[in-house]
Design a protein around this motif. Structure first.
Motif, PDB file in Angstrom:
ATOM      1  N   ASP A 254       0.804  -1.224   0.000  1.00 43.78           N
ATOM      2  CA  ASP A 254       0.000   0.000   0.000  1.00 43.78           C
ATOM      3  C   ASP A 254       0.837   1.274   0.000  1.00 43.78           C
ATOM      4  O   ASP A 254       0.642   2.158   0.810  1.00 43.78           O
ATOM      5  CB  ASP A 254      -0.935  -0.021   1.212  1.00 43.78           C
ATOM      6  N   SER A 257      -0.779   5.327  -0.316  1.00 43.37           N
ATOM      7  CA  SER A 257      -2.190   5.467  -0.662  1.00 43.37           C
ATOM      8  C   SER A 257      -2.914   6.518   0.170  1.00 43.37           C
ATOM      9  O   SER A 257      -3.887   7.105  -0.273  1.00 43.37           O
ATOM     10  CB  SER A 257      -2.905   4.122  -0.505  1.00 43.37           C
ATOM     11  N   GLU A 258      -2.452   6.747   1.385  1.00 44.94           N
ATOM     12  CA  GLU A 258      -3.129   7.751   2.216  1.00 44.94           C
ATOM     13  C   GLU A 258      -2.854   9.162   1.704  1.00 44.94           C
ATOM     14  O   GLU A 258      -3.628  10.078   1.944  1.00 44.94           O
ATOM     15  CB  GLU A 258      -2.678   7.612   3.671  1.00 44.94           C
ATOM     16  N   PRO A 261      -4.817   8.577  -2.579  1.00 41.22           N
ATOM     17  CA  PRO A 261      -5.562   7.337  -2.834  1.00 41.22           C
ATOM     18  C   PRO A 261      -6.289   7.311  -4.163  1.00 41.22           C
ATOM     19  O   PRO A 261      -6.546   6.234  -4.706  1.00 41.22           O
ATOM     20  CB  PRO A 261      -6.554   7.282  -1.668  1.00 41.22           C
ATOM     21  N   GLU A 262      -6.622   8.462  -4.700  1.00 46.49           N
ATOM     22  CA  GLU A 262      -7.445   8.490  -5.909  1.00 46.49           C
ATOM     23  C   GLU A 262      -6.699   8.004  -7.148  1.00 46.49           C
ATOM     24  O   GLU A 262      -7.325   7.669  -8.150  1.00 46.49           O
ATOM     25  CB  GLU A 262      -7.970   9.909  -6.150  1.00 46.49           C
ATOM     26  N   HIS A 291      -8.249   2.310  -4.790  1.00 45.60           N
ATOM     27  CA  HIS A 291      -7.904   2.319  -3.369  1.00 45.60           C
ATOM     28  C   HIS A 291      -8.951   3.023  -2.516  1.00 45.60           C
ATOM     29  O   HIS A 291      -9.319   2.555  -1.446  1.00 45.60           O
ATOM     30  CB  HIS A 291      -6.543   2.979  -3.112  1.00 45.60           C
ATOM     31  N   HIS A 292      -9.445   4.156  -2.973  1.00 45.93           N
ATOM     32  CA  HIS A 292     -10.273   4.967  -2.093  1.00 45.93           C
ATOM     33  C   HIS A 292     -11.670   4.403  -1.869  1.00 45.93           C
ATOM     34  O   HIS A 292     -12.428   4.952  -1.080  1.00 45.93           O
ATOM     35  CB  HIS A 292     -10.352   6.415  -2.596  1.00 45.93           C
ATOM     36  N   ARG A 293     -12.015   3.264  -2.496  1.00 46.50           N
ATOM     37  CA  ARG A 293     -13.302   2.631  -2.201  1.00 46.50           C
ATOM     38  C   ARG A 293     -13.109   1.298  -1.507  1.00 46.50           C
ATOM     39  O   ARG A 293     -14.039   0.586  -1.225  1.00 46.50           O
ATOM     40  CB  ARG A 293     -14.135   2.459  -3.470  1.00 46.50           C
TER      41      ARG A 293
END
Length: 302
Positions: A254, A257-258, A261-262, A291-293
Motif C-alpha cells: 500500500d 495510498s493515504e 488514494p485516488e 484504493h479509495h473505495r
C-alpha cells in the motif's frame, strides 16, 4: 503479519524449494532452524513482505546462489510469450478489449511461487477471461485513465509481466479511440532477485520496453515500501498521475495510498484466504479495485 502468511506462504515456499533443489535433510534442518530464529526475533507487526524478503535471502545464502529462481522466471516468461498471440486475439475480440486486457493481466497473477510451483496458465486465463471481477472499479479506472498524462505500472511476477505488456497496448489503443494522446508509461520492476518477481531483464524479454520506460525499485524487497525505494523510483511514483499496482504483495504494501488514494488501482487475483475473507470475495477471484473505495482488508495482513 498474520500467522497464515508465515505458515502457508513463507514456510510452504521453503518446503517446495527443498524438494526443487534436492536439499539434504541436514541442509533442510539448518535452513529451518535459521528461519525459526529469524521469525522469533521479529515483531508481530512486521510486514509480510519484509519478513518474506528476509526469508528468501536466507534461502539464497544457504544455496550459495543470489538468484536461484532465474531459470523459473525464464521458463515463465517463455510460456507466457507463447500464449500471448492467442490472448491478444481473444482480448481484441471481446466486447470491451480494455476490460478484457485487465482481466487477462489479473489472471496472469497466478504465476506466483509463493503459492505453487506449477501453473495451469492457459486454464487460468480461459476461466478468468470468462468470469467477472469480484470487485470491479472499471468505471473509476477509465475516468482516471482519461485524465492521466503519466502512468506507472508496478509489476509483480515474471511470466505475468507479458500480459502487462498487452494491458499497456490496450490502454494506448483505448486512448487513441477516445481521441486522446498516448499516456507516458513506466513499468516498475524489482531492483534485485526476490522470489520470481520481475526484474529489468524480464521486462525486456517480455517486450515492455516497446510500451514503457523500465525503472527498478532499487531494492530486492517484496512489495513497494517507501523506505526501500531508490530516489528515482520514489519520485516516479509520487509524480505519476495514475498507478496500477499489480499483485498481492504490492496491494498489501500500500505505498503512499493515504497521500494520494485516488490515483492507485489494484489489479490481482485473490489467492490468500485471509485477504479474500476480509474483502468478502471468493478465493481465486480477480480484482480491479480503486484504493479509495476499498474496505480495509489490507490491515489483517500487515
Amino acid at each position: 503479519m498474520h500467522f497464515l502468511c508465515l505458515a502457508r506462504c513463507q514456510l510452504g515456499f521453503l518446503l517446495r524449494q527443498f524438494e526443487l533443489f534436492g536439499l539434504s535433510a541436514e541442509q533442510q534442518n539448518d535452513i529451518l532452524r535459521k528461519e525459526v530464529a529469524l521469525v522469533s526475533g521479529q515483531s508481530i507487526d512486521i510486514h509480510a513482505g519484509i519478513s518474506g524478503s528476509r526469508m528468501f535471502r536466507l534461502l539464497c545464502e544457504a544455496l550459495g546462489d543470489p538468484d536461484p529462481l532465474k531459470g523459473a522466471r525464464e521458463s515463465q516468461n517463455a510460456q507466457m510469450l507463447e500464449l500471448l498471440p492467442a490472448v491478444r486475439e481473444a482480448v481484441r475480440a471481446g466486447e470491451n478489449p480494455l476490460h478484457c486486457a485487465l482481466k487477462a493481466a489479473a489472471s496472469g497473477n497466478i504465476v506466483d511461487v509463493s503459492f505453487a510451483d506449477d501453473f495451469d496458465v492457459a486454464g487460468a486465463l480461459e476461466k478468468s477471461m470468462a468470469a467477472p471481477f469480484a470487485i470491479d472499479d472499471f468505471g473509476l479506472f477509465t475516468r482516471r485513465l482519461a485524465a492521466a498524462r503519466t502512468l506507472t505500472l508496478a509489476a509483480d511476477n515474471a511470466g505475468e509481466i507479458v500480459l502487462d505488456r498487452l494491458l499497456l497496448e490496450e490502454i494506448q489503443r483505448w486512448r487513441r479511440q477516445k481521441g486522446l494522446p498516448g499516456v507516458r508509461a513506466t513499468v516498475l520492476v524489482k531492483g534485485g532477485p526476490i522470489y520470481n518477481d520481475a526484474l529489468r531483464q524480464d521486462a525486456l524479454t517480455a517486450g515492455l520496453d516497446r510500451e514503457a520506460d523500465i525503472l527498478d525499485t532499487g531494492s530486492d524487497t517484496i512489495g513497494i515500501h517507501a523506505a526501500c525505494l531508490s530516489e528515482s523510483a520514489l519520485e516516479n511514483l509520487l509524480a505519476a498521475d495514475m498507478i496500477i499496482s499489480k499483485g498481492l504483495a504490492n496491494y498489501e504494501s500500500d505505498f503512499g495510498s493515504e497521500a494520494f488514494p485516488e490515483k492507485i488501482f489494484y489489479l490481482f487475483r485473490s489467492k490468500c484466504e485471509v485477504l479474500s475473507g476480509q474483502l468478502g470475495i471468493p478465493l481465486g477471484s480477480g480484482v480491479l479495485m480503486a484504493h479509495h473505495r476499498e474496505q480495509g482488508g489490507r490491515n489483517a495482513l500487515h
